[in-house]
Design an enzyme around this catalytic site. Structure first.
Site, PDB file in Angstrom:
ATOM      1  N   GLU A 275      60.779  37.428  36.902  1.00  0.00           N
ATOM      2  CA  GLU A 275      61.912  38.006  36.160  1.00  0.00           C
ATOM      3  C   GLU A 275      61.488  39.293  35.451  1.00  0.00           C
ATOM      4  OE1 GLU A 275      62.817  34.860  33.388  1.00  0.00           O
ATOM      5  OE2 GLU A 275      63.723  33.575  34.904  1.00  0.00           O
ATOM      6  N   GLY A 277      61.543  42.942  33.843  1.00  0.00           N
ATOM      7  CA  GLY A 277      62.519  43.872  33.288  1.00  0.00           C
ATOM      8  C   GLY A 277      61.839  45.185  32.941  1.00  0.00           C
ATOM      9  N   ARG A 278      61.101  45.143  31.843  1.00  0.00           N
ATOM     10  CA  ARG A 278      60.454  46.342  31.320  1.00  0.00           C
ATOM     11  C   ARG A 278      59.582  47.050  32.362  1.00  0.00           C
ATOM     12  NH1 ARG A 278      59.365  47.036  25.914  1.00  0.00           N
ATOM     13  NH2 ARG A 278      59.534  44.785  25.622  1.00  0.00           N
ATOM     14  N   TYR A 318      60.806  47.390  16.194  1.00  0.00           N
ATOM     15  CA  TYR A 318      59.457  46.885  16.476  1.00  0.00           C
ATOM     16  C   TYR A 318      58.354  47.830  16.018  1.00  0.00           C
ATOM     17  CZ  TYR A 318      62.196  44.567  20.261  1.00  0.00           C
ATOM     18  OH  TYR A 318      63.117  43.899  21.019  1.00  0.00           O
ATOM     19  N   CYS A 345      72.538  56.824   8.605  1.00  0.00           N
ATOM     20  CA  CYS A 345      72.290  56.624   7.183  1.00  0.00           C
ATOM     21  C   CYS A 345      71.501  55.346   6.932  1.00  0.00           C
ATOM     22  CB  CYS A 345      73.618  56.599   6.435  1.00  0.00           C
ATOM     23  SG  CYS A 345      74.499  58.136   6.692  1.00  0.00           S
ATOM     24  N   TYR A 374      65.296  48.171  27.252  1.00  0.00           N
ATOM     25  CA  TYR A 374      65.758  47.869  25.899  1.00  0.00           C
ATOM     26  C   TYR A 374      66.088  49.168  25.167  1.00  0.00           C
ATOM     27  CZ  TYR A 374      63.648  43.731  27.760  1.00  0.00           C
ATOM     28  OH  TYR A 374      63.326  42.710  28.606  1.00  0.00           O
TER      29      TYR A 374
HETATM   30  C1  PLP Z   1      63.767  39.411  28.502  1.00  0.00           C
HETATM   31  C2  PLP Z   1      63.417  38.405  29.508  1.00  0.00           C
HETATM   32  C3  PLP Z   1      62.749  38.771  30.683  1.00  0.00           C
HETATM   33  C4  PLP Z   1      62.276  40.174  30.950  1.00  0.00           C
HETATM   34  O1  PLP Z   1      61.165  40.492  30.154  1.00  0.00           O
HETATM   35  P1  PLP Z   1      60.368  41.848  30.365  1.00  0.00           P
HETATM   36  O2  PLP Z   1      59.324  41.810  29.330  1.00  0.00           O
HETATM   37  O3  PLP Z   1      61.331  42.964  30.151  1.00  0.00           O
HETATM   38  O4  PLP Z   1      59.819  41.846  31.750  1.00  0.00           O
HETATM   39  C5  PLP Z   1      62.522  37.800  31.629  1.00  0.00           C
HETATM   40  N1  PLP Z   1      62.903  36.508  31.434  1.00  0.00           N
HETATM   41  C6  PLP Z   1      63.526  36.124  30.298  1.00  0.00           C
HETATM   42  C7  PLP Z   1      63.926  34.710  30.142  1.00  0.00           C
HETATM   43  C8  PLP Z   1      63.804  37.047  29.302  1.00  0.00           C
HETATM   44  O5  PLP Z   1      64.410  36.654  28.186  1.00  0.00           O
END
Ligand code: PLP
Length: 429
Positions: A275, A277-278, A318, A345, A374
């Site tokens: 999974e 993302g980043r 963060y 502000c 993000y």
């Molecule tokens: C946010 C998230 C991801 C993606 O995480 P990354 O660090 O962006 O790769 C994958 N699985 C779950 C369950 C998440 O909440």
């Protein structure tokens, strides 16, 4: 700088297009994605796992624009969603429901029903109550819900506490010790079908050990589940692979895949689910912003830009570092120590603190790197700021993939009171 975000004769380009030109055409603040970079990252991960049976489910929440999701779909990949809204986006973009996994600690009855109707691949469950609710909804629909449980292995991902999700005091996942009981309970429920085991220990991980430590724990659990007659066919290892924002050296896709498959190669008839993302979108996008003012106080030199924490909240939330560079290197001025802030502000509204940057003058452009993950997806309308536009550069063409919001968008769905103002005043007097 990468191959896709590069200075050419001193002018920053995204692929072959000068950033200045995009800013002129679409205005600022502006998110500019490189489609080639995005695709390269996806394909690299895919290739890294090679022959190992796997399904790549892009994490929609990292960057959710449907044009990006369409690219994911075009490679035959799936999606990891965390809400009904993300399900809607993924389906709109053409991601097959059979390649969608649904994560998250608070899926509502309505969201579960929608996902069941769509026929998603797997629900990653996080509590006993959630399991029971899903079983009831599935039973009502005379459907069988494919499930996994997300377990919390209590492994420290060595990342920022706000993005660590696999420690024992986290809201996420089921404590590993309780997992066998929940699996045993789920096994007795006819409207549930156990197919997987899931985890996601955190984000922006820069070493492979927390991943491999986790997978080892999960494999052990799979062994004890097998003894109870529960066969896990899908091992979902979540996302979390880090990227380079400043001087981090995260594992490459190949190092990541190699480390994981070394641990999982003993498994038979198990498909891995990833999974990411980043690691796919983080460095595939810059946020382009224009300098509104230089404001010099006795204590600080503030560069006030037209992007703010509502556009990119990571520094405020963060304390994240994002590289910032002028888009034009020609005749660049000497470096100063500056704090880059937005117009919002809030004292927490900053994009960089006490950073050594070449002086940038009023009206000039700077690019904020690593804004893809993000970034836009966490943006808001705080201070009634219309959200920024998104542009996708791909194969020499720039496409507007999300219009800049207008003032009317800000009050969309709001209504004025029907009572005439006179009456309101009259009532008070
Ligand atoms: C946010 C998230 C991801 C993606 O995480 P990354 O660090 O962006 O790769 C994958 N699985 C779950 C369950 C998440 O909440």
């Amino acid at each position: 700088m990468t191959d896709y975000f590069e200075y050419k004769s001193g002018i920053l380009h995204v692929e072959d297009i000068p950033v200045e030109k995009l800013a002129e055409e679409y205005g600022t603040p502006l998110f500019v994605y490189s489609g080639a970079n995005f695709s390269k990252n996806l394909k690299e991960l895919e290739a890294a796992f090679g022959d190992v049976r796997h399904l790549l489910c892009y994490s929609v929440k990292a960057a959710s624009n449907i044009s990006l999701l369409q690219k994911v779909a075009s490679f035959g990949m799936g999606a990891d969603i965390v809400s009904g809204g993300e399900l809607y986006r993924a389906l709109k973009a053409g991601i097959p429901s059979g390649r969608i996994v649904y994560s998250g600690v608070g899926k509502t009855a309505q969201e579960m029903a929608e996902a069941l109707d769509a026929g998603i691949f797997m629900f990653n469950l996080e509590s006993s109550e959630e399991m029971h609710l899903l079983s009831v909804i599935a039973e009502d629909k005379r459907l069988v819900a494919p499930i996994s449980f997300r377990v919390n292995p209590d492994v420290d991902p060595l990342t920022h506490p706000y993005i660590a999700t696999g420690l024992k005091d986290s809201k996420f996942g089921i404590p590993i010790a309780e997992a066998p009981f929940l699996f045993a309970e789920a096994k007795k429920i006819p409207s549930l079908k156990i197919i997987g085991l899931d985890c996601h220990i955190g984000s922006q991980l820069t070493s492979t050990e927390p991943f491999t430590d986790t997978v080892k724990i999960l494999i052990q659990l799979m062994g004890s589940l097998r003894e109870e007659g529960i066969n896990i066919r899908y091992l979902d290892i979540g996302g979390g692979l880090g990227i380079n924002y400043s001087n981090e050296v995260p594992p490459t896709a190949f190092e990541y895949a190699e480390a994981i498959t070394k641990v999982t190669k003993q498994l038979e008839n198990v498909t891995l689910i990833l999974e990411p993302g980043r690691s796919v979108v983080g460095n595939s996008c810059i946020l382009v912003t224009r300098v509104i003012y230089n404001k010099v106080t006795p204590a600080k030199h503030f560069v006030v830009v037209d992007a703010a924490m509502n556009d990119l909240i990571r520094p405020s939330l963060y304390g994240s570092y994002h590289k910032i560079v002028p888009t034009n290197q020609l005749g660049v001025l000497p470096t100063k120590k500056v704090t880059v802030v937005g117009p919002i502000c809030e004292s927490g509204d900053f994009l960089a603190k006490d950073r050594d940057l070449p002086e940038v003058l009023q009206g000039e452009l700077v690019a904020i790197f690593g804004a893809g993950a993000y970034g836009f997806s966490m943006s808001s309308n705080y201070n009634s700021r219309p959200r920024a536009a998104e542009v996708l550069v791909d194969g020499g063409v720039a496409r507007l993939i999300r219009q800049r919001e207008q003032y009317e968008d800000l009050i969309n769905g709001e209504s004025l009171l029907e009572t005439p103002e006179d009456d309101i005043l009259g009532a008070k007097l």
